[in-house]
Design a protein around this motif. Structure first.
Motif, PDB file in Angstrom:
ATOM      1  N   PRO A  39      45.117  39.208   4.456  1.00 31.89           N
ATOM      2  CA  PRO A  39      46.458  38.601   4.536  1.00 31.89           C
ATOM      3  C   PRO A  39      46.473  37.068   4.513  1.00 31.89           C
ATOM      4  O   PRO A  39      47.440  36.478   4.032  1.00 31.89           O
ATOM      5  CB  PRO A  39      47.015  39.138   5.854  1.00 31.89           C
ATOM      6  N   ILE A  40      45.440  36.399   5.029  1.00 33.00           N
ATOM      7  CA  ILE A  40      45.534  34.931   5.074  1.00 33.00           C
ATOM      8  C   ILE A  40      44.304  34.209   4.506  1.00 33.00           C
ATOM      9  O   ILE A  40      44.196  32.996   4.615  1.00 33.00           O
ATOM     10  CB  ILE A  40      45.789  34.421   6.518  1.00 33.00           C
ATOM     11  N   THR A 112      48.461  29.222   9.471  1.00 38.25           N
ATOM     12  CA  THR A 112      48.112  30.627   9.723  1.00 38.25           C
ATOM     13  C   THR A 112      48.075  30.961  11.212  1.00 38.25           C
ATOM     14  O   THR A 112      47.671  32.052  11.581  1.00 38.25           O
ATOM     15  CB  THR A 112      46.739  30.980   9.111  1.00 38.25           C
ATOM     16  N   SER A 115      50.086  34.097  11.962  1.00 33.79           N
ATOM     17  CA  SER A 115      49.476  35.274  11.333  1.00 33.79           C
ATOM     18  C   SER A 115      48.193  35.671  12.045  1.00 33.79           C
ATOM     19  O   SER A 115      47.900  36.855  12.200  1.00 33.79           O
ATOM     20  CB  SER A 115      49.145  34.987   9.872  1.00 33.79           C
ATOM     21  N   ARG A 116      47.415  34.675  12.473  1.00 34.54           N
ATOM     22  CA  ARG A 116      46.164  34.994  13.166  1.00 34.54           C
ATOM     23  C   ARG A 116      46.453  35.725  14.471  1.00 34.54           C
ATOM     24  O   ARG A 116      45.768  36.685  14.817  1.00 34.54           O
ATOM     25  CB  ARG A 116      45.362  33.712  13.430  1.00 34.54           C
ATOM     26  N   GLN A 118      49.063  37.530  15.037  1.00 38.05           N
ATOM     27  CA  GLN A 118      49.536  38.869  14.686  1.00 38.05           C
ATOM     28  C   GLN A 118      48.375  39.807  14.360  1.00 38.05           C
ATOM     29  O   GLN A 118      48.324  40.936  14.850  1.00 38.05           O
ATOM     30  CB  GLN A 118      50.485  38.798  13.480  1.00 38.05           C
ATOM     31  N   ILE A 119      47.447  39.299  13.566  1.00 36.55           N
ATOM     32  CA  ILE A 119      46.296  40.138  13.190  1.00 36.55           C
ATOM     33  C   ILE A 119      45.547  40.592  14.451  1.00 36.55           C
ATOM     34  O   ILE A 119      45.127  41.740  14.557  1.00 36.55           O
ATOM     35  CB  ILE A 119      45.357  39.365  12.234  1.00 36.55           C
ATOM     36  N   THR A 135      38.708  36.903   9.451  1.00 35.80           N
ATOM     37  CA  THR A 135      39.384  35.678   9.903  1.00 35.80           C
ATOM     38  C   THR A 135      38.388  34.780  10.648  1.00 35.80           C
ATOM     39  O   THR A 135      38.308  33.581  10.402  1.00 35.80           O
ATOM     40  CB  THR A 135      40.554  36.018  10.849  1.00 35.80           C
TER      41      THR A 135
END
Lengths: 179, 196
Positions: A39-40, A112, A115-116, A118-119, A135
């Protein structure tokens, strides 16, 4: 204190080891990214980091090899070196790459952040754990790239080289002041 | 890529990272060991190395337990926490936290720059009278400037080592953090609530 020659030899050996690690990190990530989408993290982001730091290393090595071991009290020799158009060109290139690298890492960190989190918060399925591991691998790569950038700066200092671009002017340590 | 392959490669990478870090620490120590003024600077470098060591020994203990347990992929934090000796994950987490604090406190980065200007100021009267003293001062100031970047690099190495360790822990489905009152928390723990 160890001699300047010894120090330079050690710094070069360290830079070599650090570049080897960096390459291993990036190829490990590349292998995973060619098979899966993250995703990132993109394959391109990994490759950009590596090519930028490689170009920086090339520029730094060029300057160090060319200046050799001018002793610090030979200001005239140093200024003559800086005044060469080739030096300015390489110096500017190094500075441009440094800024690009710093910006890329900083922007990824900033952009990010959510997002990080969230992951890390999603259900830890096998797929999610793979995303999380990647990540952290990418973070390891960015930090290693930054460490390598510092190594290159240490190597430049050991060659008594310090320069920067200010107001689009190429400037260097020991420069005659003209007001 | 198979998880076992990834783990093996990450572990090998981690070993190389540790070797490079230890080598860089040693080279900085050798560079300045005979300089009394560098005592504080070197103490900070040693503390950095000690914290990395503590964090790594905790990490290695966690990985050993995980490898031994051979659990299926997924969240194994709770299961592994029960198998682990209490100290291991705590060692990893507390040293990691102290490391972050210590890196923030490394005042010698800024002190180094100040000492350069002191050196050059003190040597100024000798610039035209004693070339030897002047050139020695110049050499010293460049050397300190380089050291400043070396310690920056050391700090980044530790960040990178930590990230590789975190990646490896994730491949085993492990995630721990310190909760209120330094209580160990792990993902999937019923009372874990939200992570900060």
């Amino acid at each position: 204190m160890t001699s300047r020659e010894t120090r330079i030899r050690r710094l070069k050996a360290q830079a070599k080891a650090s570049m080897r690690i960096l390459k291993r990190m990036s190829s490990l990530l590349e292998k995973q990214l060619t098979k899966a989408v993250h995703p990132i993290i993109s394959l391109r982001a990994v490759q950009t980091l590596v090519t930028t730091i490689e170009a920086m290393e090339l520029a730094a090595a060029g300057l160090c090899d060319k200046v050799g071991l001018i002793s610090s009290d030979e200001d005239a020799a140093m200024i003559a070196f800086y005044e060469q158009p080739e030096t300015e060109k390489t110096g500017r290139e190094f500075d441009r790459l440094r800024k690009a690298l710093e910006l890329a890492v900083e922007q990824w960190d900033d952009n990010t952040r959510l997002s990080r989190q969230q992951i890390e918060a999603y259900e830890p399925t096998a797929l999610n754990l793979r995303d999380r591991a990647m990540t952290h691998q990418f973070i390891a790569l960015t930090r290693q790239v930054e460490a390598h950038k510092e190594n290159l700066h240490a190597l430049l200092y050991a060659h008594y080289l310090q320069f920067w671009v200010w107001d689009d002017k190429f400037q260097y340590s020991g420069q005659k002041q003209t007001d | 890529m198979k998880t076992t392959t990834l783990r093996r490669q990450l572990l090998a990478l981690h070993r190389s990272q540790q070797r490079l870090f230890a080598g860089s620490v040693k080279s900085l120590q050798r560079q300045f060991e005979k300089l009394p003024e560098a005592e504080h600077f070197l103490a900070q470098v040693s503390k950095l190395a000690t914290l990395v060591q503590g964090q790594t020994s905790g990490f290695e203990g966690m990985i050993a337990v995980a490898a031994e347990a051979n659990l299926p992929e997924g969240n194994n934090s709770k299961a592994l926490m029960d198998k682990m000796r209490a100290g291991e994950a705590y060692n990893f987490l507390s040293n990691k936290r102290f490391l972050v604090e210590h890196i923030g406190d490394l005042d010698e980065w800024r002190m180094a720059l100040a000492s350069i200007s002191d050196i050059m100021e003190a040597a100024k009267p000798f610039k035209d009278t004693d070339a030897k003293v002047w050139s020695k001062a110049c050499a010293m100031s460049w050397s300190v400037a380089a050291a400043q970047d070396e310690i920056h690099a050391l700090a980044r190495y530790t960040d990178s080592i930590t990230a590789t360790q975190e990646a490896l822990l994730r491949t085993y489905g492990m995630k721990f953090w310190q909760g209120r009152g330094r209580i160990m928390r792990c993902e999937g723990d019923r009372a874990s609530g939200t992570e900060s």
